[in-house]
Design a protein around this motif. Structure first.
Motif, PDB file in Angstrom:
ATOM      1  N   TYR A 111       0.857  -1.187   0.000  1.00 48.88           N
ATOM      2  CA  TYR A 111       0.000   0.000   0.000  1.00 48.88           C
ATOM      3  C   TYR A 111       0.888   1.230   0.000  1.00 48.88           C
ATOM      4  O   TYR A 111       2.113   1.131   0.206  1.00 48.88           O
ATOM      5  CB  TYR A 111      -0.966  -0.044   1.188  1.00 48.88           C
ATOM      6  N   LYS A 119      -8.763  -2.858  13.178  1.00 50.86           N
ATOM      7  CA  LYS A 119      -7.876  -1.995  13.986  1.00 50.86           C
ATOM      8  C   LYS A 119      -7.535  -0.672  13.299  1.00 50.86           C
ATOM      9  O   LYS A 119      -7.195   0.290  13.935  1.00 50.86           O
ATOM     10  CB  LYS A 119      -6.580  -2.750  14.287  1.00 50.86           C
ATOM     11  N   ARG A 120      -7.513  -0.679  11.975  1.00 55.53           N
ATOM     12  CA  ARG A 120      -7.134   0.562  11.305  1.00 55.53           C
ATOM     13  C   ARG A 120      -7.992   0.785  10.054  1.00 55.53           C
ATOM     14  O   ARG A 120      -8.828  -0.047   9.727  1.00 55.53           O
ATOM     15  CB  ARG A 120      -5.654   0.543  10.938  1.00 55.53           C
ATOM     16  N   ARG A 121      -7.709   1.916   9.407  1.00 52.60           N
ATOM     17  CA  ARG A 121      -8.483   2.242   8.210  1.00 52.60           C
ATOM     18  C   ARG A 121      -8.188   1.245   7.092  1.00 52.60           C
ATOM     19  O   ARG A 121      -7.107   0.660   7.038  1.00 52.60           O
ATOM     20  CB  ARG A 121      -8.081   3.639   7.716  1.00 52.60           C
ATOM     21  N   ASN A 122      -9.175   1.067   6.200  1.00 55.12           N
ATOM     22  CA  ASN A 122      -8.935   0.200   5.038  1.00 55.12           C
ATOM     23  C   ASN A 122      -7.773   0.741   4.224  1.00 55.12           C
ATOM     24  O   ASN A 122      -7.576   1.941   4.149  1.00 55.12           O
ATOM     25  CB  ASN A 122     -10.176   0.197   4.131  1.00 55.12           C
ATOM     26  N   ARG A 123      -7.011  -0.157   3.617  1.00 58.20           N
ATOM     27  CA  ARG A 123      -5.960   0.359   2.751  1.00 58.20           C
ATOM     28  C   ARG A 123      -5.940  -0.356   1.403  1.00 58.20           C
ATOM     29  O   ARG A 123      -6.308  -1.513   1.292  1.00 58.20           O
ATOM     30  CB  ARG A 123      -4.604   0.292   3.459  1.00 58.20           C
ATOM     31  N   SER A 158      -8.983  -4.825   4.551  1.00 56.59           N
ATOM     32  CA  SER A 158      -9.655  -4.178   5.671  1.00 56.59           C
ATOM     33  C   SER A 158      -9.269  -4.869   6.976  1.00 56.59           C
ATOM     34  O   SER A 158      -8.991  -6.065   7.006  1.00 56.59           O
ATOM     35  CB  SER A 158     -11.160  -4.205   5.456  1.00 56.59           C
ATOM     36  N   SER A 159      -9.238  -4.064   8.004  1.00 54.78           N
ATOM     37  CA  SER A 159      -8.881  -4.583   9.328  1.00 54.78           C
ATOM     38  C   SER A 159      -9.649  -3.774  10.358  1.00 54.78           C
ATOM     39  O   SER A 159      -9.824  -2.564  10.185  1.00 54.78           O
ATOM     40  CB  SER A 159      -7.364  -4.423   9.518  1.00 54.78           C
TER      41      SER A 159
END
Ligand SMILES: [Zn+2]
Length: 509
Positions: A440, A484-488, A481-482
């Motif tokens: 990413y 814990k954090r924003r989609n990348r 997607s996760s």
């Protein structure tokens, strides 16, 4: 300055209407079109706008009084602008109609002609329309112009805006042909990326009335491209050919050449009923061919088209009118394969010395197939319209290079030089990182810093990535997607990107 032009423009329109030289109407609601929207359509019903002339009156006049001067503006008496004292012009039109010798011989035809539109100022027939629409916009006092999707039209509009001292903006798909992008940038247009036709149209509408938008439906633009037809007929001493073959993107060119034939017939210059209008599309993106009842083909995603993007349009606005023109004239339409288009680019260049862009050479591929299936007779008088230059699409040039060059080694060396012009050290490093693993944006930024010792901002990394996407070397692969954090967004190499790296390693060996 602008207000003088505006005054003159309004006066001009008034005089022309007063003299009943022309009438502007909507083909949707049938009303006199009072207002034209940002997409060049009737603002009441979204229908196509058509310009009508008082042809009856012209019929009685001596023929030699019709046309004066050179290029597109020679045909003012069949155009919606009469003032030629200061057009926004780069010398468009006046292109050659060549009697084909060698290609005709290869195809077994003795009366094949080529209308060579590659010599227009920006390398495409669209300049014929741009000069008229831009002059109209300048005369109305506009200072900003916008255009969308078609690389050829955007490049043309950018050039004419520069010529007129106006600002311009182009809304483009990431898959635009690189050389067209270079043209647009060179002429100083502002560039924005859009995902598809719907988004482009939404953005054009949102620009508001300060900006004049030019689309392939803009009525003055359409009238301008009509001159390809008038000019070729004059070059044939007003003896119409049996058939005119044109590639179909929006279909505007074919539709307007047919309008030219009808108008020339009405003023008594030719007998238009003889000319069979014949369109060429690409397999998988051939809505007109399908609508004409030919067999349905597997549809192809616009983004999967690598060649001839100018004719890869799934939902052209003017489908009905194009079909009408083909049917009225007794013509037909055919779809050709990408492979056949590449062969046609080569054939045309080698046999006639015309280097055409794939969308333009498609007419030759279409003609070949129509001859084989005996829809076209070998003794017909045929004009193939070659709409734009091959220098516009480096992807084909590169592919062609491999096939044209005598030695594969020479081809690879030459190719390396071409590609080296495209990419710098940072972009090459990004490709190497993506060869190792999909990544990413932020990951690529870290990789550049740690592994390649290249320190640039994250924003610049994204800029490089988007240029690599435009060159079809890198693509958005998937979204990770996760919770814990924003989609990348993960990027990966395209097959072309992989081939590029492979050819680089070959050379280094
Ligand atoms: Zn309407």
């Amino acid at each position: 300055m602008a207000s003088i032009y505006r005054f003159k423009a309004l006066l001009n329109l008034y005089i022309m209407k007063r003299r009943q030289k022309m009438r502007i109407s909507c083909s949707g609601c049938g009303k006199k079109a009072k207002k034209i929207d940002q997409l060049g359509l009737c603002s009441e019903c979204g229908g196509m706008i058509t310009v009508h002339y008082d042809l009856e009156r012209m019929r009685d006049k001596p023929k030699e009084s019709f046309f004066h001067g050179t290029g597109v503006w020679r045909y003012c008496s069949l155009l919606p602008l009469s003032s030629t004292d200061s057009p926004v012009s780069l010398g468009e039109g006046g292109t050659s109609l060549l009697r084909s010798q060698r290609l005709g011989e290869i195809l077994g035809m003795s009366k094949l002609h080529l209308k060579n539109e590659t010599t227009n100022p920006t390398g495409s027939f669209v300049d014929r329309g741009t000069t008229i629409e831009m002059t109209h916009a300048r005369d109305l006092g506009y200072r900003s112009i916008a255009c969308a999707l078609s690389g050829n039209l955007s490049a043309s509009v950018a050039a004419y805006a520069a010529r007129a001292g106006m600002s311009s903006e182009a809304l483009l798909l990431p898959s635009i042909d690189l050389a067209k992008l270079y043209q647009i940038v060179a002429y100083g247009a502002k560039i924005s990326q859009v995902k598809n036709q719907t988004e482009a149209e939404r953005k054009l509408i949102a620009m508001g009335e300060e900006v004049h938008c030019i689309t392939s439906q803009s009525p003055f633009f359409l009238e301008g491209i009509k001159t390809t037809g008038i000019e070729m007929l004059e070059q044939m001493n007003w003896h119409p050919p049996d058939r005119i073959i044109v590639s179909i993107g929006s279909g505007a060119h074919l539709m307007m050449i047919w309008k030219a034939m009808k108008e020339l017939e009405e003023i008594g210059l030719i007998n238009a009923s003889r000319v069979k209008m014949t369109g060429v599309q690409m397999t998988g993106c051939a809505p007109i061919v399908e609508a004409l009842g030919k067999k349905k083909q597997a549809s192809r995603d616009e983004n999967s088209v690598h060649l001839a993007r100018e004719i890869a349009i799934h939902h052209p606005h003017m489908t009905e009118r194009v079909i009408e023109a083909i049917k009225d004239s007794g013509g037909t339409a055919i779809a050709v394969e990408e492979r056949e288009i590449i062969d046609a680019v080569q054939l045309l260049a080698r046999a006639e010395g015309i280097f055409a862009e794939p969308a333009a050479a498609a007419t030759i591929a279409g003609l070949k197939n129509l001859l084989e299936e005996r829809t076209v007779e070998r003794n017909e008088r045929v004009i193939c319209v070659i709409t734009g230059t091959g220098l516009k699409e480096p992807v084909t040039s590169a592919r062609a290079l491999r096939r044209f060059a005598g030695s594969r080694k020479t081809a690879i060396k030459m190719e390396k030089r071409i590609e080296m012009l495209d990419l710098g050290e940072t972009k090459e490093s990004i490709l190497h990182l993506l060869k190792a693993k999909d990544d990413y944006g932020y990951g690529i930024w870290k990789g550049l810093k740690q592994e390649e010792n290249i320190q640039i901002s994250v924003v610049s990394v994204y800029q490089h990535i988007s240029e690599l996407e435009a060159a079809d070397l890198v693509r958005k692969d998937r979204i990770e997607s996760s919770p814990k954090r924003r989609n990348r967004v993960l990027y990966s190499l395209t097959p072309r990107g992989k081939r590029y790296l492979a050819s680089r390693t070959d050379i280094e060996k």
